[in-house]
Scaffold this active site. Structure first.
Site, PDB file in Angstrom:
ATOM      1  N   ALA A   1       0.707  -0.837   0.259  1.00 47.35           N
ATOM      2  CA  ALA A   1       0.031  -0.550  -0.039  1.00 47.35           C
ATOM      3  C   ALA A   1       1.029   0.950  -0.038  1.00 47.35           C
ATOM      4  CB  ALA A   1      -0.903   0.014   0.949  1.00 47.35           C
ATOM      5  N   LYS A   2       2.297   1.436   0.586  1.00 44.03           N
ATOM      6  CA  LYS A   2       3.257   2.466   0.616  1.00 44.03           C
ATOM      7  C   LYS A   2       2.332   3.700   1.730  1.00 44.03           C
ATOM      8  CE  LYS A   2       5.638   0.257  -3.584  1.00 44.03           C
ATOM      9  NZ  LYS A   2       5.204  -0.799  -3.247  1.00 44.03           N
ATOM     10  N   ARG A   3       1.672   3.369   2.267  1.00 46.03           N
ATOM     11  CA  ARG A   3       0.573   4.104   3.132  1.00 46.03           C
ATOM     12  C   ARG A   3       1.864   5.194   3.846  1.00 46.03           C
ATOM     13  NH1 ARG A   3      -3.726   3.601   0.024  1.00 46.03           N
ATOM     14  NH2 ARG A   3      -4.685   2.623   0.666  1.00 46.03           N
TER      15      ARG A   3
END
Length: 271
Positions: free
Chosen positions: A94-96
């Site tokens: 997700a690379k939040r």
């Protein structure tokens, strides 16, 4: 079971460092799935079933599901993987990266809604943006460090007191943020020298998610030489497109399984 314990067990039981990325691109799905309302779920389910014997986990990329309005199919897929393959970690890509209050909601989404074992996050907003994920003490938090794309050098090579930013991130994660012992780092196979630098910096206990082999051209031998720990493990070497859209004789699932098995075997030959 915590993420790290599940990952350790998966490395051993599957004899594999390969992780399959689930990036379902609707125009590329097999013709037999065309027009089906649950085409994305069916595609990913069949990939999972075909490749499970050869992997240490699966990495759904949330953007491919969200762009196709298929978050419900992602929920169904995660539930299926948890039920059918409970020994294999689910890494939600997700690379939040956001302020703490928003990060709290993202953590609920990935760990609560989807039931993922781990998630990828960005370190750019600092420790308080990562902390909400660490509050789920048994889940993995995999922090972007030296990414596989060429443009990563724009920021990740900037130096502070002579040390490149990506090594500053590695040090923060290994020695300050890893309060739960469940943290890892993303380091691309396309940069084996930097991969080796990260491994030296963090020691053997921090797992590395390593994208970039297959379609991105990362070298398996160089990756294993640079990133394996003293036990010959320590990495989740991800391949997505090269497996998902493999071609060959027989059904498309057979082609995917054959590429996954070959990739697993190639990795094992070099670790």
């Amino acid at each position: 079971m915590s993420f790290i314990k599940k990952l350790d067990a998966a490395w051993a039981s599957s004899n594999s460092l390969l992780m399959v990325g689930l990036d379902p691109d609707l125009p590329r799905l097999p013709q037999e799935l065309s027009g089906k309302p649950d085409a994305i779920f069916q595609f990913c389910k069949q990939i999972v079933d075909a490749t499970a014997p050869y992997v240490c986990g699966f990495k759904p990329q949330i953007a491919y599901f969200a762009a196709a309005r298929a978050e419900g199919q992602l929920e169904d897929l995660c539930a299926y993987m948890r039920e059918k393959y409970p020994h294999l970690p689910i890494m939600m890509d997700a690379k939040r990266g956001d302020i703490g209050a928003t990060a709290t909601q993202y953590a609920k989404e990935v760990f609560g809604r989807y039931g993922a074992d781990a998630v990828t996050v960005s370190p750019y907003l600092g420790g308080d943006s990562v902390q909400p994920y660490l509050e789920w003490e048994d889940r993995g938090v995999i922090v972007l460090c030296r990414t596989s794309n060429p443009g990563g050098s724009d920021l990740q090579f900037l130096e502070t007191d002579g040390i490149p930013l990506y090594l500053r991130v590695a040090d923060l994660v290994a020695n300050k943020w890893n309060s739960t012992g469940q943290c890892g780092l993303v380091v691309g196979a396309t940069f084996p020298n930097e991969l080796a630098s990260v491994r030296r910096a963090v020691g053997d206990s921090v797992p590395l998610l390593v994208p970039g082999i297959g379609a991105q051209g990362g070298d398996i031998a160089a990756t294993c030489a640079a990133g394996c720990n003293a036990n010959g493990t320590g990495m989740m070497i991800n391949s997505s497109r090269a497996i998902l859209y493999a071609t060959g004789p027989g059904h498309w699932t057979e082609a995917a399984a054959a590429v996954a098995k070959q990739t697993r075997d190639d990795i094992n030959a070099h670790r």
